[in-house]
Write a protein that holds these residues in place. Structure first.
Motif, PDB file in Angstrom:
ATOM      1  N   MET A   1       0.835  -1.207   0.000  1.00 40.84           N
ATOM      2  CA  MET A   1       0.000   0.000   0.000  1.00 40.84           C
ATOM      3  C   MET A   1       0.867   1.252   0.000  1.00 40.84           C
ATOM      4  O   MET A   1       1.887   1.291   0.676  1.00 40.84           O
ATOM      5  CB  MET A   1      -0.881   0.006   1.250  1.00 40.84           C
ATOM      6  CG  MET A   1      -2.192  -0.670   1.000  1.00 40.84           C
ATOM      7  SD  MET A   1      -3.456  -0.301   2.247  1.00 40.84           S
ATOM      8  CE  MET A   1      -2.767  -0.939   3.739  1.00 40.84           C
ATOM      9  N   THR A   2       0.494   2.239  -0.736  1.00 43.65           N
ATOM     10  CA  THR A   2       1.235   3.500  -0.715  1.00 43.65           C
ATOM     11  C   THR A   2       0.699   4.350   0.432  1.00 43.65           C
ATOM     12  O   THR A   2      -0.365   4.063   1.006  1.00 43.65           O
ATOM     13  CB  THR A   2       1.035   4.274  -2.024  1.00 43.65           C
ATOM     14  OG1 THR A   2      -0.346   4.619  -2.088  1.00 43.65           O
ATOM     15  CG2 THR A   2       1.438   3.449  -3.228  1.00 43.65           C
ATOM     16  N   ALA A   3       1.446   5.429   0.725  1.00 40.84           N
ATOM     17  CA  ALA A   3       1.012   6.314   1.816  1.00 40.84           C
ATOM     18  C   ALA A   3      -0.391   6.846   1.550  1.00 40.84           C
ATOM     19  O   ALA A   3      -1.218   6.925   2.440  1.00 40.84           O
ATOM     20  CB  ALA A   3       2.002   7.459   1.973  1.00 40.84           C
ATOM     21  N   SER A   4      -0.691   7.177   0.263  1.00 38.05           N
ATOM     22  CA  SER A   4      -2.011   7.757   0.009  1.00 38.05           C
ATOM     23  C   SER A   4      -3.127   6.723   0.191  1.00 38.05           C
ATOM     24  O   SER A   4      -4.252   7.070   0.519  1.00 38.05           O
ATOM     25  CB  SER A   4      -2.062   8.402  -1.370  1.00 38.05           C
ATOM     26  OG  SER A   4      -1.752   7.426  -2.307  1.00 38.05           O
ATOM     27  N   ASP A   5      -2.810   5.416   0.005  1.00 39.75           N
ATOM     28  CA  ASP A   5      -3.833   4.390   0.258  1.00 39.75           C
ATOM     29  C   ASP A   5      -4.202   4.326   1.738  1.00 39.75           C
ATOM     30  O   ASP A   5      -5.326   4.005   2.097  1.00 39.75           O
ATOM     31  CB  ASP A   5      -3.315   2.989  -0.134  1.00 39.75           C
ATOM     32  CG  ASP A   5      -3.212   2.844  -1.637  1.00 39.75           C
ATOM     33  OD1 ASP A   5      -3.967   3.534  -2.321  1.00 39.75           O
ATOM     34  OD2 ASP A   5      -2.356   2.068  -2.091  1.00 39.75           O
ATOM     35  N   THR A   6      -3.207   4.543   2.596  1.00 39.03           N
ATOM     36  CA  THR A   6      -3.476   4.394   4.025  1.00 39.03           C
ATOM     37  C   THR A   6      -3.958   5.695   4.655  1.00 39.03           C
ATOM     38  O   THR A   6      -4.463   5.691   5.763  1.00 39.03           O
ATOM     39  CB  THR A   6      -2.212   3.932   4.777  1.00 39.03           C
ATOM     40  OG1 THR A   6      -1.187   4.887   4.554  1.00 39.03           O
ATOM     41  CG2 THR A   6      -1.749   2.573   4.325  1.00 39.03           C
ATOM     42  N   LYS A   7      -3.809   6.820   3.946  1.00 40.01           N
ATOM     43  CA  LYS A   7      -4.176   8.118   4.522  1.00 40.01           C
ATOM     44  C   LYS A   7      -5.669   8.160   4.870  1.00 40.01           C
ATOM     45  O   LYS A   7      -6.497   7.685   4.096  1.00 40.01           O
ATOM     46  CB  LYS A   7      -3.832   9.220   3.517  1.00 40.01           C
ATOM     47  CG  LYS A   7      -3.790  10.568   4.146  1.00 40.01           C
ATOM     48  CD  LYS A   7      -3.170  11.611   3.261  1.00 40.01           C
ATOM     49  CE  LYS A   7      -3.335  12.920   3.993  1.00 40.01           C
ATOM     50  NZ  LYS A   7      -3.274  14.065   3.208  1.00 40.01           N
ATOM     51  N   PHE A 122      -2.628  10.202   9.211  1.00 40.63           N
ATOM     52  CA  PHE A 122      -2.320  11.146   8.126  1.00 40.63           C
ATOM     53  C   PHE A 122      -1.215  10.611   7.203  1.00 40.63           C
ATOM     54  O   PHE A 122      -0.797  11.310   6.279  1.00 40.63           O
ATOM     55  CB  PHE A 122      -1.906  12.502   8.692  1.00 40.63           C
ATOM     56  CG  PHE A 122      -3.058  13.259   9.319  1.00 40.63           C
ATOM     57  CD1 PHE A 122      -4.078  13.771   8.538  1.00 40.63           C
ATOM     58  CD2 PHE A 122      -3.113  13.460  10.689  1.00 40.63           C
ATOM     59  CE1 PHE A 122      -5.140  14.474   9.121  1.00 40.63           C
ATOM     60  CE2 PHE A 122      -4.167  14.150  11.280  1.00 40.63           C
ATOM     61  CZ  PHE A 122      -5.188  14.655  10.489  1.00 40.63           C
ATOM     62  N   ALA A 123      -0.718   9.399   7.477  1.00 37.67           N
ATOM     63  CA  ALA A 123       0.372   8.785   6.700  1.00 37.67           C
ATOM     64  C   ALA A 123       1.535   9.759   6.547  1.00 37.67           C
ATOM     65  O   ALA A 123       2.096   9.930   5.468  1.00 37.67           O
ATOM     66  CB  ALA A 123      -0.153   8.306   5.345  1.00 37.67           C
ATOM     67  N   SER A 124       1.906  10.413   7.653  1.00 39.24           N
ATOM     68  CA  SER A 124       2.970  11.429   7.586  1.00 39.24           C
ATOM     69  C   SER A 124       4.358  10.801   7.501  1.00 39.24           C
ATOM     70  O   SER A 124       5.272  11.428   6.984  1.00 39.24           O
ATOM     71  CB  SER A 124       2.946  12.340   8.820  1.00 39.24           C
ATOM     72  OG  SER A 124       1.656  12.568   9.263  1.00 39.24           O
ATOM     73  N   GLY A 125       4.533   9.607   8.049  1.00 36.22           N
ATOM     74  CA  GLY A 125       5.824   8.929   7.958  1.00 36.22           C
ATOM     75  C   GLY A 125       6.973   9.656   8.634  1.00 36.22           C
ATOM     76  O   GLY A 125       8.108   9.629   8.158  1.00 36.22           O
ATOM     77  N   LEU A 126       6.699  10.313   9.756  1.00 44.65           N
ATOM     78  CA  LEU A 126       7.748  11.090  10.429  1.00 44.65           C
ATOM     79  C   LEU A 126       8.683  10.162  11.214  1.00 44.65           C
ATOM     80  O   LEU A 126       8.243   9.145  11.756  1.00 44.65           O
ATOM     81  CB  LEU A 126       7.109  12.106  11.390  1.00 44.65           C
ATOM     82  CG  LEU A 126       6.247  13.177  10.704  1.00 44.65           C
ATOM     83  CD1 LEU A 126       5.495  13.992  11.747  1.00 44.65           C
ATOM     84  CD2 LEU A 126       7.115  14.090   9.851  1.00 44.65           C
ATOM     85  N   PRO A 127       9.978  10.529  11.318  1.00 45.17           N
ATOM     86  CA  PRO A 127      10.899   9.710  12.108  1.00 45.17           C
ATOM     87  C   PRO A 127      10.594   9.808  13.604  1.00 45.17           C
ATOM     88  O   PRO A 127       9.971  10.777  14.062  1.00 45.17           O
ATOM     89  CB  PRO A 127      12.278  10.310  11.794  1.00 45.17           C
ATOM     90  CG  PRO A 127      12.005  11.676  11.275  1.00 45.17           C
ATOM     91  CD  PRO A 127      10.631  11.681  10.678  1.00 45.17           C
ATOM     92  N   ALA A 320       8.420  -1.153  26.127  1.00 47.55           N
ATOM     93  CA  ALA A 320       8.832  -0.652  24.812  1.00 47.55           C
ATOM     94  C   ALA A 320       8.277   0.745  24.559  1.00 47.55           C
ATOM     95  O   ALA A 320       7.378   1.217  25.257  1.00 47.55           O
ATOM     96  CB  ALA A 320       8.316  -1.609  23.747  1.00 47.55           C
ATOM     97  N   GLY A 321       8.801   1.369  23.512  1.00 42.68           N
ATOM     98  CA  GLY A 321       8.323   2.676  23.090  1.00 42.68           C
ATOM     99  C   GLY A 321       6.977   2.576  22.397  1.00 42.68           C
ATOM    100  O   GLY A 321       6.455   1.480  22.152  1.00 42.68           O
ATOM    101  N   ALA A 322       6.429   3.750  22.074  1.00 38.25           N
ATOM    102  CA  ALA A 322       5.106   3.806  21.434  1.00 38.25           C
ATOM    103  C   ALA A 322       5.159   3.143  20.068  1.00 38.25           C
ATOM    104  O   ALA A 322       6.168   3.201  19.372  1.00 38.25           O
ATOM    105  CB  ALA A 322       4.681   5.263  21.287  1.00 38.25           C
ATOM    106  N   SER A 323       4.046   2.534  19.682  1.00 42.71           N
ATOM    107  CA  SER A 323       4.016   1.907  18.362  1.00 42.71           C
ATOM    108  C   SER A 323       2.591   1.858  17.827  1.00 42.71           C
ATOM    109  O   SER A 323       1.609   1.975  18.561  1.00 42.71           O
ATOM    110  CB  SER A 323       4.586   0.492  18.409  1.00 42.71           C
ATOM    111  OG  SER A 323       3.796  -0.297  19.269  1.00 42.71           O
ATOM    112  N   ARG A 324       2.514   1.666  16.538  1.00 44.14           N
ATOM    113  CA  ARG A 324       1.213   1.526  15.879  1.00 44.14           C
ATOM    114  C   ARG A 324       0.666   0.132  16.155  1.00 44.14           C
ATOM    115  O   ARG A 324       1.430  -0.820  16.274  1.00 44.14           O
ATOM    116  CB  ARG A 324       1.434   1.713  14.377  1.00 44.14           C
ATOM    117  CG  ARG A 324       0.139   1.840  13.667  1.00 44.14           C
ATOM    118  CD  ARG A 324       0.319   2.168  12.226  1.00 44.14           C
ATOM    119  NE  ARG A 324      -0.995   2.179  11.620  1.00 44.14           N
ATOM    120  CZ  ARG A 324      -1.227   2.412  10.365  1.00 44.14           C
ATOM    121  NH1 ARG A 324      -0.231   2.668   9.554  1.00 44.14           N
ATOM    122  NH2 ARG A 324      -2.466   2.419   9.897  1.00 44.14           N
ATOM    123  N   VAL A 325      -0.647   0.026  16.244  1.00 45.55           N
ATOM    124  CA  VAL A 325      -1.292  -1.263  16.473  1.00 45.55           C
ATOM    125  C   VAL A 325      -2.268  -1.492  15.308  1.00 45.55           C
ATOM    126  O   VAL A 325      -2.994  -0.568  14.922  1.00 45.55           O
ATOM    127  CB  VAL A 325      -2.116  -1.237  17.794  1.00 45.55           C
ATOM    128  CG1 VAL A 325      -2.764  -2.566  18.057  1.00 45.55           C
ATOM    129  CG2 VAL A 325      -1.247  -0.819  18.960  1.00 45.55           C
TER     130      VAL A 325
END
Ligand code: PMV
Length: 329
Positions: A1-7, A122-127, A320-325
């Protein structure tokens, strides 16, 4: 999936509270929420905030399933600051498995989980470091919850710079347990932002507190790297007591402790004299966090639970640190 698909697809994240061993107290820049001092923390394990962001007919913020208007204002001001533009209306649903706003660092896990969920939505992909800086604008301690284990946060040395963060050790490097003695379930009367401002403006000890912080951070980091429990214990209790002394000397003085808080501190010191590897730390609230070696956690829990005024104890390791679920559909 591209970023725009998940946005703009519903997104969920989990984050855990963290407890500072070398404490943060005071802001260099209140508008940007930049701390005046660095800090060193441990991220906890079993306690967690899970936050889900989804498109909605209107902006709504739910805490543990109930609409919260005061928190909604803070949450959506934060969203509009970092993800402005023509955003859809959002529902933000946040669930804590522990008491909120009672000195258990719910704002840390809350803003960390919100930031990671928004980045995914927002599919920002920030570090990670940028996400930590953004979370830190919501609540100073939240920046540290982006990382797991032992985390060092350094305050900027120049105006306009940002905080920097660095994991110092992972949980397996230096396994510790944390026993939290809950001595009150009430929300605190003075929030940390107001209390820090009052301290900076009126406490005669504030400038000394700020001046001593970098040396404490370096010493504590060295103790973590050397796995030196006794040294970390001494430095952590000192930082905690210094922070409370600075705020108690504000006008009017800020007292977050109750009788049971004091009883826990005394008992923890007695246990240490009896050979337990344990020390205390206390944030802007009445709960006592007893940091101990995993082998001593059972005894520490039992001893603190037996003290008058201790309502219950929670026990956890380092996490652990924060993460996406993933959201199951
Ligand atoms: O993140 P804030 O603004 O709620 O500040 C938290 C400050 C302390 O918890 C008292 C200390 C710390 O470093 O976490």
């Amino acid at each position: 999936m591209t970023a725009s698909d998940t946005k703009n697809q519903p997104a969920r994240a989990i984050a855990r509270p963290n407890i500072a061993l070398i404490k943060y107290w005071g802001k260099a820049d209140a508008r940007r929420n930049i701390p005046a001092v660095g800090s060193l923390s441990i991220t906890l394990d079993e306690l967690a905030t899970t936050t889900t962001v989804a498109e909605s007919g209107q902006d709504v913020f739910l805490l543990n399933g109930e609409a919260e208007t005061a928190m909604a204002t803070r949450c959506f001001a934060f969203i509009d600051r970092f993800w402005s533009g023509d955003r859809p209306r959002l529902s933000v649903s946040s669930d804590n498995n522990f008491p909120t706003a009672a000195g258990l660092a719910s704002s840390a896990s809350g803003f960390a989980a919100l930031t990671v969920a928004l980045d995914a939505f927002f599919a920002s992909g920030l570090p990670t470091e940028r996400l930590a800086q953004i979370a830190g604008a919501g609540s100073g301690s939240a920046a540290r919850s982006l990382y797991g284990g032992f985390v060092r946060l350094d305050a900027p040395t120049q105006a306009d710079d940002d905080i920097s963060l660095r994991p110092v050790a992972v949980p397996a490097d230096f396994p510790l347990a944390v026993v939290i003695a809950i001595t009150s379930e009430q929300r605190k009367k003075v929030g940390s932002t107001e209390a820090m401002q009052r301290t900076a403006q009126t406490s005669p000890y504030y400038s000394q507190w700020v001046a001593g912080q970098d040396a404490d951070l370096d010493a504590a980091e060295a103790a973590v790297v050397a796995r030196d429990f006794e040294r970390l214990a001494e430095l952590s209790e000192w930082s905690c007591l210094k922070m409370h002394a600075v705020m108690q000397a504000a006008r009017p003085g800020l007292i977050y402790w109750n009788a049971a808080t004091m009883a826990c501190m005394q008992r923890i010191r007695e246990l240490r004299d009896e050979g337990c590897r344990v020390f205390f730390t206390i944030d802007a609230g009445p709960q006592v966090k007893a940091v101990c070696s995993p082998g001593d956690a059972e005894r520490v829990s039992h001893e603190l639970a037996a003290l008058e005024g201790v309502r219950r104890v929670l026990r956890t390791g380092l996490g652990a640190g924060a993460s996406r679920v993933a959201i199951e559909r």
